[in-house]
Design an enzyme around this catalytic site. Structure first.
Site, short mmCIF file in Angstrom:
data_model
loop_
_atom_site.label_atom_id
_atom_site.label_comp_id
_atom_site.label_asym_id
_atom_site.label_seq_id
_atom_site.Cartn_x
_atom_site.Cartn_y
_atom_site.Cartn_z
N HIS A 245 0.83 -1.21 0.00
CA HIS A 245 0.00 0.00 0.00
C HIS A 245 0.86 1.26 0.00
O HIS A 245 1.89 1.31 0.68
CB HIS A 245 -0.94 0.00 1.20
CG HIS A 245 -2.10 -0.92 1.03
ND1 HIS A 245 -1.98 -2.29 1.13
CD2 HIS A 245 -3.39 -0.68 0.71
CE1 HIS A 245 -3.15 -2.85 0.90
NE2 HIS A 245 -4.01 -1.89 0.63
N SER B 193 -6.40 3.39 -5.82
CA SER B 193 -5.81 4.18 -4.74
C SER B 193 -5.91 5.67 -5.04
O SER B 193 -6.20 6.48 -4.16
CB SER B 193 -4.34 3.81 -4.53
OG SER B 193 -4.23 2.56 -3.91
N PHE C 193 1.00 3.50 7.09
CA PHE C 193 -0.29 3.75 7.72
C PHE C 193 -1.38 3.38 6.71
O PHE C 193 -1.37 3.84 5.58
CB PHE C 193 -0.39 5.24 8.07
CG PHE C 193 -1.72 5.67 8.63
CD1 PHE C 193 -2.00 5.49 9.97
CD2 PHE C 193 -2.67 6.29 7.82
CE1 PHE C 193 -3.22 5.91 10.50
CE2 PHE C 193 -3.88 6.71 8.34
CZ PHE C 193 -4.16 6.52 9.68
N VAL D 182 -10.11 5.31 3.41
CA VAL D 182 -10.41 6.74 3.48
C VAL D 182 -11.76 7.12 2.88
O VAL D 182 -12.17 8.28 2.99
CB VAL D 182 -9.29 7.59 2.84
CG1 VAL D 182 -7.98 7.39 3.59
CG2 VAL D 182 -9.12 7.27 1.36
#
Length: 171
Positions: free
Chosen positions: A73, A90, A125, A129
């Protein structure tokens, strides 16, 4: 039960299934491969049922494979985003949260938090979202920096599964 609008998973051959679902989990087609192979020809057409099967494959993997998935990621508002090198999914997810519209100060804050998080935990992290915004994401960053490595590893896997569900629903 939700159905896919553009495809019927149960009618797909292995290669087509893997092609259709390879990027549900970021750069990890092995999850689609294992989901198909474990289904013994009984692939569900229901989004939530397919999601559960894909989750089971990911959560059943060994820690090294899970860590590789987490590492696949990108950082939120990181170098890949700035260079336009994110996957389409993404990119859309970060843009939907307004990350692509950060001020210089917000980018600097994201950069500092990304570095602090990676230094503390050894992986990026992860946060689903969708439905969030820059302020909530930054607050979550700061809050989660106080967790243990085990808490954050488990949290990352949970967030990745949420991202996968959103991606399946987008199909």
């Amino acid at each position: 039960m939700s159905r896919f609008q553009s495809l019927t998973p149960s009618q797909l051959e292995r290669t087509a299934f893997i092609e259709a679902f390879a990027d549900i989990y970021e750069h990890s087609p092995w999850i689609a491969e294992q989901t198909f192979d474990q289904a013994s020809g009984a692939i569900p057409d229901d989004i939530e049922a397919l999601h559960q099967r894909m989750c089971a494959q990911m959560l059943g993997a060994d820690r090294a494979r899970q860590l590789a998935l987490i590492q696949a990621h990108p950082d939120l508002a990181g170098k890949a985003a700035l260079a336009g090198q994110l996957t389409a999914a993404s990119s859309a997810e970060q843009a939907g949260a307004g990350i692509d519209a950060c001020s210089a100060e917000e980018y600097a804050r994201f950069t500092a938090l990304n570095q602090a998080y990676r230094q503390r935990f050894g992986f990026p992290f992860i946060m689903a979202v969708k439905g969030s915004d820059r302020k909530r994401i930054l607050a979550a960053f700061e809050e989660r920096l106080h967790n243990t490595e085990e808490q954050e590893f488990a949290r990352a896997l949970g967030e990745i599964n949420r991202i996968a569900l959103f991606r399946l629903q987008a199909l």
